[in-house]
Enzyme design. Structure first.
Site, PDB file in Angstrom:
ATOM      1  N   GLU A 133       0.843  -1.202   0.000  1.00 19.71           N
ATOM      2  CA  GLU A 133       0.000   0.000   0.000  1.00 19.71           C
ATOM      3  C   GLU A 133       0.877   1.251   0.000  1.00 19.71           C
ATOM      4  OE1 GLU A 133      -3.074  -0.143  -0.534  1.00 19.71           O
ATOM      5  OE2 GLU A 133      -3.648  -2.186   0.005  1.00 19.71           O
ATOM      6  N   HIS A 140      -1.432  -5.445   2.430  1.00 23.30           N
ATOM      7  CA  HIS A 140      -2.660  -6.243   2.448  1.00 23.30           C
ATOM      8  C   HIS A 140      -2.366  -7.649   1.916  1.00 23.30           C
ATOM      9  CE1 HIS A 140      -5.925  -3.003   2.881  1.00 23.30           C
ATOM     10  NE2 HIS A 140      -6.247  -3.968   3.724  1.00 23.30           N
ATOM     11  N   CYS A 181      -8.090  -0.681   8.223  1.00 22.24           N
ATOM     12  CA  CYS A 181      -6.676  -0.769   7.799  1.00 22.24           C
ATOM     13  C   CYS A 181      -6.155   0.614   7.424  1.00 22.24           C
ATOM     14  CB  CYS A 181      -6.518  -1.721   6.610  1.00 22.24           C
ATOM     15  SG  CYS A 181      -6.765  -3.443   7.072  1.00 22.24           S
TER      16      CYS A 181
HETATM   17  N1  PCA Z   1      -8.661  -5.966   6.984  1.00 22.58           N
HETATM   18  C1  PCA Z   1      -9.567  -4.830   7.093  1.00 22.58           C
HETATM   19  C2  PCA Z   1      -9.548  -4.471   8.556  1.00 22.58           C
HETATM   20  C3  PCA Z   1      -8.937  -5.619   9.255  1.00 22.58           C
HETATM   21  C4  PCA Z   1      -8.325  -6.435   8.204  1.00 22.58           C
HETATM   22  O1  PCA Z   1      -7.600  -7.414   8.392  1.00 22.58           O
HETATM   23  C5  PCA Z   1      -9.261  -3.692   6.129  1.00 22.58           C
HETATM   24  O2  PCA Z   1      -8.758  -3.963   5.022  1.00 22.58           O
HETATM   25  O3  PCA Z   1      -9.530  -2.531   6.442  1.00 22.58           O
END
Ligand code: PCA
Length: 205
Positions: A80, A165, A143
């Site tokens: 990200e 992610h 996140c």
């Molecule tokens: N993914 C979510 C919140 C917690 C997680 O593991 C997100 O992408 O915001």
């Protein structure tokens, strides 16, 4: 020795297991030569996640802050690039809260960027034969809330920070049918590679 604070999230929605936490635990267990890795689980809560992060940074005083989150439906490790000053969701967080286009902080920038050269991380992971891409949106859910806080903390402390992610892992309980998965080993290797790369680049921590 450099110190990494590696975070993963607790379960949320109808996922009894969160791939980000499973991978964080495995990375810590396997380790990276020359780096001290500490892990912390953070809550899926708009109002608590940044407090948990701040406490963890104050407790551990890391040089690197690497955060993992699950992105069910993704078929790649996603590096990200940016966190946005915005919270919005259709589904609640673990406290039952659903934000509706709320800024995180009306006094701080609209967007913050990772302070790690992200393309060299992508190249290093590709060299391992692992599926990876750079993402320009971390979403507007918890996140992104965590990442925005982390990049604010980078300004205050001497920290290198990035959010990653991760897909569901192969065999993950309650992973949605027909959604892509990735072997756990590939995700662990990708995160170890990121830590090695950052450590090599910033030896002078
Ligand atoms: N993914 C979510 C919140 C917690 C997680 O593991 C997100 O992408 O915001």
């Amino acid at each position: 020795m450099a110190k990494v604070l590696l975070t993963g999230f607790e379960p949320y929605w109808d996922y009894p297991v969160n791939s980000s936490w499973v991978v964080a635990e495995k990375v810590a267990a396997r380790g990276v030569v020359g780096v001290d890795i500490v892990i912390e689980q953070v809550p899926v809560s708009f109002s608590r996640v940044h407090v948990a992060l701040r406490e963890a940074v104050e407790k551990h005083s890391p040089n690197m802050l690497i955060m993992l989150g699950q992105s069910g439906g993704s078929d790649k490790v996603k590096l990200e690039r940016v966190a946005l000053n915005m919270m919005d969701s259709k589904l609640p967080d673990n406290d039952g809260y659903i934000p509706n286009e709320e800024p995180i902080n009306i006094e701080t920038p609209a967007a913050l960027f990772t302070n790690i050269p992200i393309k060299s991380l992508r190249a290093a992971i590709e060299e391992q034969g692992i599926s990876v891409k750079i993402s320009n949106s971390c979403g507007l859910y918890v996140c992104n809330r965590l990442y925005y806080e982390a990049l604010m903390l980078c300004k205050k402390y001497h920290l290198k920070s990035i959010f990653i992610h991760l897909p569901f892992y192969e065999g993950q309980p309650s992973a949605k049918p027909n959604k892509p998965t990735m072997p756990q080993n590939d995700m662990v290797k990708a995160i170890q590679t990121i830590i090695e790369k950052i450590n090599d680049k910033y030896r002078e921590f």
